[in-house]
Design an enzyme around this catalytic site. Structure first.
Site, PDB file in Angstrom:
ATOM      1  N   GLU A 166       0.817  -1.221   0.000  1.00 27.48           N
ATOM      2  CA  GLU A 166       0.000   0.000   0.000  1.00 27.48           C
ATOM      3  C   GLU A 166       0.853   1.275   0.000  1.00 27.48           C
ATOM      4  O   GLU A 166       0.558   2.239   0.696  1.00 27.48           O
ATOM      5  CB  GLU A 166      -0.975  -0.009   1.172  1.00 27.48           C
ATOM      6  CG  GLU A 166      -1.969  -1.159   1.115  1.00 27.48           C
ATOM      7  CD  GLU A 166      -3.057  -1.084   2.176  1.00 27.48           C
ATOM      8  OE1 GLU A 166      -2.971  -0.211   3.064  1.00 27.48           O
ATOM      9  OE2 GLU A 166      -4.005  -1.888   2.112  1.00 27.48           O
ATOM     10  N   GLU A 271      -4.892  -9.534   1.071  1.00 28.12           N
ATOM     11  CA  GLU A 271      -5.682  -9.474   2.307  1.00 28.12           C
ATOM     12  C   GLU A 271      -7.144  -9.562   1.907  1.00 28.12           C
ATOM     13  O   GLU A 271      -7.553  -8.991   0.885  1.00 28.12           O
ATOM     14  CB  GLU A 271      -5.469  -8.160   3.074  1.00 28.12           C
ATOM     15  CG  GLU A 271      -4.128  -7.978   3.731  1.00 28.12           C
ATOM     16  CD  GLU A 271      -3.981  -6.603   4.395  1.00 28.12           C
ATOM     17  OE1 GLU A 271      -2.865  -6.286   4.827  1.00 28.12           O
ATOM     18  OE2 GLU A 271      -4.984  -5.845   4.458  1.00 28.12           O
TER      19      GLU A 271
END
Length: 553
Positions: A166, A271
């Site tokens: 990220e 995730e």
């Protein structure tokens, strides 16, 4: 809920540790993963990392931890958790931060013998990763990443190394992708040089298709347009939380499936597991993720998280650990995932022989929502940066051992003074949107600071007072050239790409005694013997300002 005490003997853990461990090598064919026997490999995983300290403030909107606990350095904890990971039926654990100075033999051998692979993020919290707000790709980060790979290269169950998680979180920060891609290029070259089969990956935040899809395509493209995969990631991860409760493929995943339908490298959900306050997660997305509807694009995923973890979305976690660290108490989330993973039967197709080879298309064009240039930063050269540091007229000699805390402020101050003297800090800045990178932008922040101090020192006719910087600078009597001349001499040939290597004198072996430490780790890397290895580019506020890449959160 139920409470269970670890019973190592029942699983034959002693024999596991003493025996020869071997796990099938996972390789890539086309856009899919395969084991050595030719079967399609799907990541059926769980995030496995206890959460470190979290400081909630305006600059940490994602509640990212500032410290970490290396879960693979605690052999007794891995022995405790292995039965539960086996109950879940996982074949992969994702670990977000590890300490390369620790010994990981017990955990890695336990997991290998249980046919559990690891996906290891190379970055560390705060000061050991590519900073999304002021991104750079520097010698200290490269050496930190290489140090981790050096520690784990002897294990046969490392599936992939992630070069970032990220880093890019919104369209106006997509210029940072150039630094991620440069990291992937250099790590991939190093892995090839040591004949490691591990893949190079990146885990992306989910976002609007107009920038997240170009980001994915950019990370797996060839900037040269020649079809080369040298700078492309091998494995793309998407942190996806679209499926909440008992949703459906059409409601939650159909759009994402369509957006990535033509993606060229293996992809997975790095995730997943949306939480709804007060309600256990049913994990019904597992049946969709491992179905024939999604298997043409996705190769499984990582359920988040085995350990409790707080976030802005709420509280994650499938188990609780007793205060003495010996007992695992499972929750309904655990039971539900165990059931869903147990029922998952993804198709064993296409066959490896028909999967073809991976193609690497040209990179997506820049536009208003995607800013990354195809001109990447160079491979950071420690020898070139050391040459520069040794030949600068004013050198950073901090008065405190905690000098990482003052470099950012001194850089700001030095660039301000240099600007007043008619100079700039362009040589230490890099811009992922324009594709322009100053000669010194590849060096660690202390070298950048010495360079700025030397530039100002020269601009004031070598006035010794101009080198003081509050007592943190010392005139280098051996310097024989101006800072810019030294940079040109030392760095002019370090502007391209090369195969990275470990710094001179770094051992290629790891400690022989297993560690059972379970406390927060400092993250110091064995690859460099001082805090420079962990010098995060977060201190380089000035670089972000100069490059125009500061992300507004």
């Amino acid at each position: 809920m139920r409470s269970m005490v670890r019973i190592a003997a029942s699983l034959g853990l002693a024999s596991v540790l003493s025996g020869v461990y071997a796990i099938s090598t996972v390789t890539r064919a086309g856009r899919y993963l395969y084991t050595a026997d030719g079967n399609r490999f799907y990541i059926k995983g769980v995030a496995y990392q206890e959460q470190g300290s979290v400081i909630a403030d305006a600059s940490n909107s994602f509640l990212e931890p500032s410290t970490y606990i290396d879960p693979l350095a605690n052999g007794s904890a891995c022995q405790r958790d292995l039965p539960y990971l086996q109950q879940l039926g996982v074949n992969t654990v994702r670990v977000y931060s590890v300490d390369s100075t620790q010994n990981h033999d017990t955990c890695m051998q336990l997991f290998s013998s249980a046919n559990i692979y690891t996906i290891i993020d190379l970055s560390l919290p705060v000061n050991g990763s590519i900073d999304r707000n002021s991104p750079t790709w520097t010698t200290n980060l490269l050496d930190l990443y290489l140090g981790t790979i050096n520690t784990f290269s002897k294990y046969d169950n490392v599936l992939a190394y992630n070069v970032g998680n990220e880093v890019v979180i919104q369209p106006n920060g997509t210029g940072a992708a150039t630094f991620v891609k440069a990291a992937a290029r250099d790590i991939k070259a190093y892995l090839k040089s040591i004949k490691s089969p591990a893949l190079v990956g990146y885990a992306a935040i989910d976002g609007e298709a107009d920038w997240i899809v170009p980001l994915a395509n950019y990370l797996s493209c060839d900037p040269s347009g020649s079809g080369s995969g040298d700078s492309a990631i091998d494995l793309f991860g998407l942190n996806n939380y679209e499926w909440c409760g008992d949703s459906t493929f059409e409601a939650s995943y159909a759009g994402t499936e369509g957006e990535f339908a033509g993606y060229n490298v293996p992809a997975y959900f790095s995730e997943f597991g949306c939480i709804t306050a007060g309600t256990p997660r049913p994990w019904t997305e597992v049946s969709a993720l491992f179905s024939s509807e999604m298997s043409p694009v996705w190769s499984g995923g990582i359920a988040f998280s085995y350990f409790p973890a707080s976030s802005v979305q709420g509280q994650f976690g499938m188990v609780n650990i007793s205060s003495d660290g010996t007992t695992v108490t499972t929750g309904q989330d655990f039971d539900n995932l165990k059931t869903e993973y147990g029922q998952a039967e993804p198709p064993n197709s296409p066959s490896q022989s028909s999967a073809g080879s991976t193609s690497y298309p040209s990179c997506p064009a820049q536009n208003s929502t995607f800013l990354a240039s195809t001109q990447l930063p160079p491979t950071p050269s420690l020898s070139a940066c050391t040459c520069l540091e040794n030949n600068l007229g004013c050198q950073f000699t901090p008065t405190t051992s905690n000098y990482t805390a003052i470099v950012g402020a001194l850089l700001d101050y030095g660039c301000s003074l240099l600007g007043q003297a008619g100079g700039t800090c362009n040589d230490i800045s890099g811009n992922g949107t324009t594709g322009q990178y100053g000669l010194v932008s590849q060096c660690d922040p202390t070298v950048m600071l010495s360079y700025v101090m030397s530039e100002y020192y020269g601009a004031t006719n070598d006035n010794p007072e101009s080198c003081s910087f509050g007592g943190n600078g010392t005139v280098n009597a051996k310097a024989s050239a101006a800072a810019t001349a030294a940079a040109t001499s030392c760095l002019s040939t370090a502007t391209g790409t090369s195969v990275p290597s470990l710094p001179s004198g770094v051992s290629t072996t790891t400690p022989s005694s297993a560690s059972t430490s379970s406390g927060p780790q400092s993250g110091a890397s064995s690859v460099v013997g001082d805090p420079k290895a962990l010098f995060g580019v977060s201190v380089l506020v000035v670089t972000g300002i100069i490059s125009g890449l500061a992300t507004v959160l």
